[in-house]
Scaffold this motif. Structure first.
Motif, PDB file in Angstrom:
ATOM      1  N   TRP A  65      74.736 -63.492  61.246  1.00 48.34           N
ATOM      2  CA  TRP A  65      74.447 -62.060  61.240  1.00 48.34           C
ATOM      3  C   TRP A  65      74.076 -61.577  62.638  1.00 48.34           C
ATOM      4  CZ3 TRP A  65      71.319 -60.049  56.458  1.00 48.34           C
ATOM      5  CH2 TRP A  65      71.993 -60.381  55.290  1.00 48.34           C
ATOM      6  N   ILE A  66      74.306 -60.294  62.865  1.00 50.28           N
ATOM      7  CA  ILE A  66      73.822 -59.693  64.099  1.00 50.28           C
ATOM      8  C   ILE A  66      72.323 -59.421  63.943  1.00 50.28           C
ATOM      9  CG2 ILE A  66      76.092 -58.745  64.683  1.00 50.28           C
ATOM     10  CD1 ILE A  66      75.122 -55.990  63.796  1.00 50.28           C
ATOM     11  N   SER A  67      71.654 -59.108  65.028  1.00 45.14           N
ATOM     12  CA  SER A  67      70.194 -58.939  64.989  1.00 45.14           C
ATOM     13  C   SER A  67      69.791 -57.751  64.116  1.00 45.14           C
ATOM     14  CB  SER A  67      69.640 -58.744  66.401  1.00 45.14           C
ATOM     15  OG  SER A  67      70.002 -57.469  66.892  1.00 45.14           O
ATOM     16  N   LEU A  68      68.583 -57.831  63.610  1.00 40.19           N
ATOM     17  CA  LEU A  68      68.034 -56.743  62.798  1.00 40.19           C
ATOM     18  C   LEU A  68      67.945 -55.454  63.620  1.00 40.19           C
ATOM     19  CD1 LEU A  68      67.085 -56.270  59.925  1.00 40.19           C
ATOM     20  CD2 LEU A  68      64.796 -56.918  60.633  1.00 40.19           C
ATOM     21  N   ASP A  69      67.621 -55.600  64.895  1.00 40.27           N
ATOM     22  CA  ASP A  69      67.567 -54.440  65.787  1.00 40.27           C
ATOM     23  C   ASP A  69      68.941 -53.767  65.888  1.00 40.27           C
ATOM     24  OD1 ASP A  69      66.231 -52.730  67.780  1.00 40.27           O
ATOM     25  OD2 ASP A  69      67.598 -53.731  69.194  1.00 40.27           O
ATOM     26  N   SER A  70      70.001 -54.555  66.010  1.00 39.65           N
ATOM     27  CA  SER A  70      71.362 -54.004  66.080  1.00 39.65           C
ATOM     28  C   SER A  70      71.753 -53.347  64.756  1.00 39.65           C
ATOM     29  CB  SER A  70      72.371 -55.093  66.432  1.00 39.65           C
ATOM     30  OG  SER A  70      72.129 -55.591  67.722  1.00 39.65           O
ATOM     31  N   LEU A  71      71.375 -53.984  63.654  1.00 40.53           N
ATOM     32  CA  LEU A  71      71.662 -53.393  62.339  1.00 40.53           C
ATOM     33  C   LEU A  71      70.941 -52.052  62.193  1.00 40.53           C
ATOM     34  CD1 LEU A  71      71.433 -56.626  60.163  1.00 40.53           C
ATOM     35  CD2 LEU A  71      73.477 -55.206  60.452  1.00 40.53           C
ATOM     36  N   HIS A  72      69.688 -52.001  62.646  1.00 40.90           N
ATOM     37  CA  HIS A  72      68.913 -50.762  62.591  1.00 40.90           C
ATOM     38  C   HIS A  72      69.578 -49.667  63.425  1.00 40.90           C
ATOM     39  CE1 HIS A  72      65.558 -48.136  64.059  1.00 40.90           C
ATOM     40  NE2 HIS A  72      65.465 -47.988  62.756  1.00 40.90           N
ATOM     41  N   LYS A  73      69.996 -49.989  64.635  1.00 43.61           N
ATOM     42  CA  LYS A  73      70.678 -49.011  65.496  1.00 43.61           C
ATOM     43  C   LYS A  73      71.962 -48.519  64.841  1.00 43.61           C
ATOM     44  CE  LYS A  73      68.757 -50.632  69.844  1.00 43.61           C
ATOM     45  NZ  LYS A  73      68.944 -51.460  71.025  1.00 43.61           N
ATOM     46  N   ASN A  74      72.717 -49.441  64.236  1.00 42.53           N
ATOM     47  CA  ASN A  74      73.947 -49.055  63.544  1.00 42.53           C
ATOM     48  C   ASN A  74      73.639 -48.114  62.373  1.00 42.53           C
ATOM     49  OD1 ASN A  74      75.203 -50.771  65.305  1.00 42.53           O
ATOM     50  ND2 ASN A  74      76.077 -52.116  63.751  1.00 42.53           N
ATOM     51  N   LYS A  80      73.510 -40.442  61.279  1.00 38.23           N
ATOM     52  CA  LYS A  80      73.770 -39.222  62.057  1.00 38.23           C
ATOM     53  C   LYS A  80      75.246 -38.834  62.015  1.00 38.23           C
ATOM     54  CE  LYS A  80      69.547 -38.683  63.509  1.00 38.23           C
ATOM     55  NZ  LYS A  80      68.718 -37.673  62.905  1.00 38.23           N
ATOM     56  N   ASP A  81      76.150 -39.815  62.141  1.00 35.18           N
ATOM     57  CA  ASP A  81      77.588 -39.531  62.226  1.00 35.18           C
ATOM     58  C   ASP A  81      78.253 -39.298  60.873  1.00 35.18           C
ATOM     59  OD1 ASP A  81      77.243 -39.937  64.934  1.00 35.18           O
ATOM     60  OD2 ASP A  81      78.090 -41.969  64.923  1.00 35.18           O
ATOM     61  N   SER A  82      77.844 -40.052  59.859  1.00 33.39           N
ATOM     62  CA  SER A  82      78.545 -40.015  58.576  1.00 33.39           C
ATOM     63  C   SER A  82      77.848 -39.216  57.487  1.00 33.39           C
ATOM     64  CB  SER A  82      78.759 -41.446  58.063  1.00 33.39           C
ATOM     65  OG  SER A  82      79.499 -42.202  58.980  1.00 33.39           O
ATOM     66  N   SER A  84      74.490 -36.794  58.107  1.00 38.28           N
ATOM     67  CA  SER A  84      74.064 -35.520  58.682  1.00 38.28           C
ATOM     68  C   SER A  84      73.244 -35.774  59.941  1.00 38.28           C
ATOM     69  CB  SER A  84      73.220 -34.740  57.678  1.00 38.28           C
ATOM     70  OG  SER A  84      72.653 -33.598  58.286  1.00 38.28           O
ATOM     71  N   PRO A  85      73.566 -35.071  61.016  1.00 34.72           N
ATOM     72  CA  PRO A  85      72.769 -35.245  62.232  1.00 34.72           C
ATOM     73  C   PRO A  85      71.353 -34.672  62.104  1.00 34.72           C
ATOM     74  CG  PRO A  85      74.509 -33.624  62.577  1.00 34.72           C
ATOM     75  CD  PRO A  85      74.696 -34.183  61.203  1.00 34.72           C
ATOM     76  N   SER A  86      71.119 -33.847  61.094  1.00 31.00           N
ATOM     77  CA  SER A  86      69.804 -33.221  60.952  1.00 31.00           C
ATOM     78  C   SER A  86      68.809 -34.069  60.153  1.00 31.00           C
ATOM     79  CB  SER A  86      69.949 -31.849  60.290  1.00 31.00           C
ATOM     80  OG  SER A  86      70.441 -31.997  58.973  1.00 31.00           O
ATOM     81  N   LEU A  87      69.269 -35.140  59.519  1.00 34.40           N
ATOM     82  CA  LEU A  87      68.371 -35.979  58.721  1.00 34.40           C
ATOM     83  C   LEU A  87      67.543 -36.905  59.615  1.00 34.40           C
ATOM     84  CD1 LEU A  87      70.626 -37.053  55.712  1.00 34.40           C
ATOM     85  CD2 LEU A  87      68.763 -35.393  55.704  1.00 34.40           C
ATOM     86  N   SER A  88      66.308 -37.131  59.205  1.00 40.06           N
ATOM     87  CA  SER A  88      65.423 -38.037  59.923  1.00 40.06           C
ATOM     88  C   SER A  88      65.920 -39.479  59.766  1.00 40.06           C
ATOM     89  CB  SER A  88      64.005 -37.936  59.368  1.00 40.06           C
ATOM     90  OG  SER A  88      63.211 -39.007  59.828  1.00 40.06           O
ATOM     91  N   ALA A  89      65.893 -40.223  60.855  1.00 43.49           N
ATOM     92  CA  ALA A  89      66.318 -41.626  60.833  1.00 43.49           C
ATOM     93  C   ALA A  89      65.133 -42.578  60.700  1.00 43.49           C
ATOM     94  CB  ALA A  89      67.117 -41.939  62.089  1.00 43.49           C
TER      95      ALA A  89
END
Length: 185
Positions: A65-74, A80-82, A84-89
């Protein structure tokens, strides 16, 4: 003997009154708890309507697996992209499903969930977390969620509903057992 029977009859009338008043005052809440409880009980058998199916990733080996940090960024990018950009991350939970090769991200301020492949980090599924919403209705925390309270309504609501259930159990038992006891004397 007659005095004891009169006292039992008075107790029975008092319990009937308490049972009736409690039922009338809390009817809507009992209806909501009952209906939401049924829906929560059926969530895994709803064909994805209440609770989304868990999708499978490419590998169940965590070393791949890729890192948890990378999964979080993805996950934040996909949100945001798929969605809504207005939703809180801001992430509420990260649910690692090793046996499925998948990671679920749920967010604090809305009911969107993302399922990502643990190995590639690619988006597997976007879900509306209806079961989480129904659960908040069931336990009263939906009021806290919308009013921004810190769980105080849920505490009060669960206290009242728990006490009411105890009262219904005691008075209901006495309404069933009391007349039997009076007939046998």
């Amino acid at each position: 003997m007659k005095l004891k029977r009169q006292a039992q009859a008075k107790t029975l009338r008092d319990f009937r009154k308490i049972h009736r008043i409690t039922g009338v005052l809390l009817f809507a809440f009992f209806f909501i708890v009952g209906l939401s409880g049924i829906l929560l009980g059926w969530k895994k058998n709803s064909g994805g309507l209440i609770m989304a199916e868990s999708y499978k990733g490419q590998s169940v080996k965590l070393a791949e697996w890729i890192s948890l940090d990378s999964l979080h960024k993805n996950a934040c990018s996909y949100l945001k992209d798929s969605v809504s950009p207005s939703l809180s991350a801001e992430v509420d939970r990260i649910d690692i499903r090793k046996d499925k090769g998948m990671v679920k991200f749920t967010f604090k301020d809305h009911f969107t969930g993302l399922q990502l492949d643990g190995k590639s980090g690619k988006l597997l599924f976007i879900e509306q977390r209806r079961a989480d919403y129904i659960e908040k209705i069931h336990d009263g925390s939906i009021v806290d969620y919308y009013l921004g309270w810190d769980g105080y309504f849920k505490l009060f609501y669960t206290l009242i509903m728990g006490l009411a259930l105890i009262i219904f159990t005691i008075t209901g038992f006495w309404l069933w057992y009391g007349p039997k006891m009076m007939r046998n004397k």
